[in-house]
Every structure is written in C-alpha cells, then in structure tokens.
Design a protein around this motif. Structure first.
Motif, short mmCIF file in Angstrom:
data_model
loop_
_atom_site.label_atom_id
_atom_site.label_comp_id
_atom_site.label_asym_id
_atom_site.label_seq_id
_atom_site.Cartn_x
_atom_site.Cartn_y
_atom_site.Cartn_z
N GLN A 1 79.23 16.60 -2.65
CA GLN A 1 78.14 15.80 -2.08
C GLN A 1 77.31 16.62 -1.09
O GLN A 1 77.80 17.56 -0.46
CB GLN A 1 78.69 14.59 -1.34
CG GLN A 1 79.38 13.55 -2.20
CD GLN A 1 79.90 12.40 -1.36
OE1 GLN A 1 80.20 12.55 -0.17
NE2 GLN A 1 80.00 11.24 -1.97
N LYS B 1 68.43 16.92 3.61
CA LYS B 1 69.53 16.85 2.65
C LYS B 1 69.99 18.27 2.37
O LYS B 1 69.20 19.11 1.95
CB LYS B 1 69.05 16.16 1.37
CG LYS B 1 70.14 15.81 0.38
CD LYS B 1 69.60 14.92 -0.73
CE LYS B 1 70.71 14.49 -1.67
NZ LYS B 1 70.20 13.57 -2.72
N GLU C 1 65.21 17.26 -7.30
CA GLU C 1 64.87 16.14 -6.43
C GLU C 1 63.58 16.40 -5.66
O GLU C 1 62.76 15.50 -5.47
CB GLU C 1 66.02 15.84 -5.47
CG GLU C 1 65.81 14.56 -4.68
CD GLU C 1 67.09 13.99 -4.09
OE1 GLU C 1 67.02 12.90 -3.50
OE2 GLU C 1 68.15 14.63 -4.21
N ASN D 1 71.51 3.07 -2.86
CA ASN D 1 70.26 3.81 -3.04
C ASN D 1 69.03 2.95 -2.76
O ASN D 1 67.90 3.42 -2.91
CB ASN D 1 70.17 4.39 -4.45
CG ASN D 1 71.11 5.57 -4.63
OD1 ASN D 1 71.45 6.25 -3.67
ND2 ASN D 1 71.54 5.81 -5.86
N ASP E 1 67.57 8.93 -2.91
CA ASP E 1 68.46 9.72 -3.78
C ASP E 1 67.95 9.79 -5.22
O ASP E 1 68.36 9.02 -6.08
CB ASP E 1 69.88 9.17 -3.75
CG ASP E 1 70.89 10.19 -4.29
OD1 ASP E 1 70.45 11.22 -4.85
OD2 ASP E 1 72.10 9.95 -4.16
#
Length: 207
Positions: free
Chosen positions: A21, A37, A58, A131, A144
């Motif tokens: 993660q 992130k 992303e 999310n 996310d």
C-alpha cells in the motif's frame, strides 16, 4: 516540490501504508494543504518495478480529470513513487451505518460518478466505499484512481464503458447497505443482473 521539501513540510500522516500500500500524508506547501501519496515504504522490488507504473497511471488520470467536480485536482509529481493532489477533508462513506446518510447524498454521488464518466474515465473500484468521501459541506469526492481506465481510443473506450457499468452499480450497493428503502426498480435490476465484465470475470475465475 521534491522529496526532501515535501518531507520537511509534513503535518501528519493520513494513512500509514502496509505491505504494497501507499502511505498518504497531509503536507503544507506554499500556504496550501495538499495530500501526498507515497510508495517509499513499500518493499524494494515493488517500489522499483510496480510503484512507478501505479504513480504514473494515477497521475495521468487525475491530470485528465482536473477541474471535474468531486475529483481532487492533481498538484504535481514528486518523484517516481510519489505525487501530490488536492487535500479533501472528508469522512469515508464506508464509516456510515444504516440510516446515517441523508437521502440527498445519494443523488450527489450519482452526479459525481456521471461527471467522471462524461470525461471518459471509469474508476474501477467504487465498490470499495472508502473511495467515496463526504465533506463537511455535503459535497461528495471520489479518491484513489489506481484502477481507473481512460478512454483514449476504440479499445480503451470499450473497456472504459464496461468498467463504467460496474461503477454504476456502486450506488445501488451503497443504498442496499445503508438505505434499502431508497432502492428503485432500476437499482434492484442492476443488483440482480451482472454486467458483461462481471460475467467475464466470474467465468475466468470459475465461480
């Protein structure tokens, strides 16, 4: 913003990642609070081989969606394993129990999902209710986008549309869990009938 600059401006961790993660940190930068992130704590092989792909994927999706209501704005890439985005102060929808969400929240969720799809992006993981965030002003935010699909050509557009059909089942699923009295006949039909992608996945997994 580079890594040393961001690390010296961390206010607090938002999420401490475990295993593969990412970790998420609240950072003050140029008088603004942003979320970072970061996969730096992931195992070395994952950090070197997989994380750069996930970050680029992303980041590309968020840049594509910049300015879309309910989607955090992309702020910039820090390095191969970290990027910054707009910080949203909100509560995950997953924390709400039956009867705790106001009825007006559900059409707001539908509006944000529809707006995302209209920009040619399917999320791919909205069944995970964490999310979806509910902000203090009542607005809905989607976070996310690691599994998101952008429609850029004929093949990716077909895939995006298939994933969007799965996204569209997230609201009926949420209603079933926290407000079953709000389920419409269309909602019930979606819950009872798997999408083409779900049928394919079920066949592939032999279930």
């Amino acid at each position: 913003m580079n890594r040393s600059e961001y690390q010296s401006h961390i206010i607090r961790p938002i999420h401490e990642g475990k295993g593969f993660q990412s970790s998420v940190y609240l950072v003050e930068w140029n008088g603004e609070q942003v979320a970072v992130k970061d996969f730096a704590r992931a195992p070395k092989w994952f950090r070197r081989l997989v994380a750069p792909f996930l970050v680029s994927r992303e980041a590309r999706t968020l840049k594509h969606l910049n300015g879309t209501p309910g989607i955090p704005n992309f702020k910039g890439k820090i390095d191969r394993v970290a990027f910054a985005l707009q910080f949203i102060e909100g509560t995950p929808i997953s924390t709400y129990a039956k009867g705790e969400l106001a009825p007006e929240v559900f059409p707001r969720i539908a509006e944000v999902v529809e707006g995302m799809h209209a920009r040619g992006v399917a999320h791919g993981d909205l069944k995970r209710r964490s999310n979806l965030l509910l902000a203090s002003d009542g607005s809905i935010w989607i976070i996310d986008f690691a599994a998101a699909i952008i429609a850029r050509g004929p093949i990716s557009r077909r895939l995006m549309q298939s994933v969007a059909e799965v996204d569209d089942k997230s609201l009926p699923r949420l209603k079933k869990f926290v407000a079953p009295e709000l389920l419409t006949e269309e909602d019930k039909w979606k819950l009872e009938n798997p999408t083409k992608l779900e049928k394919w996945a079920k066949k592939l997994l032999g279930r």
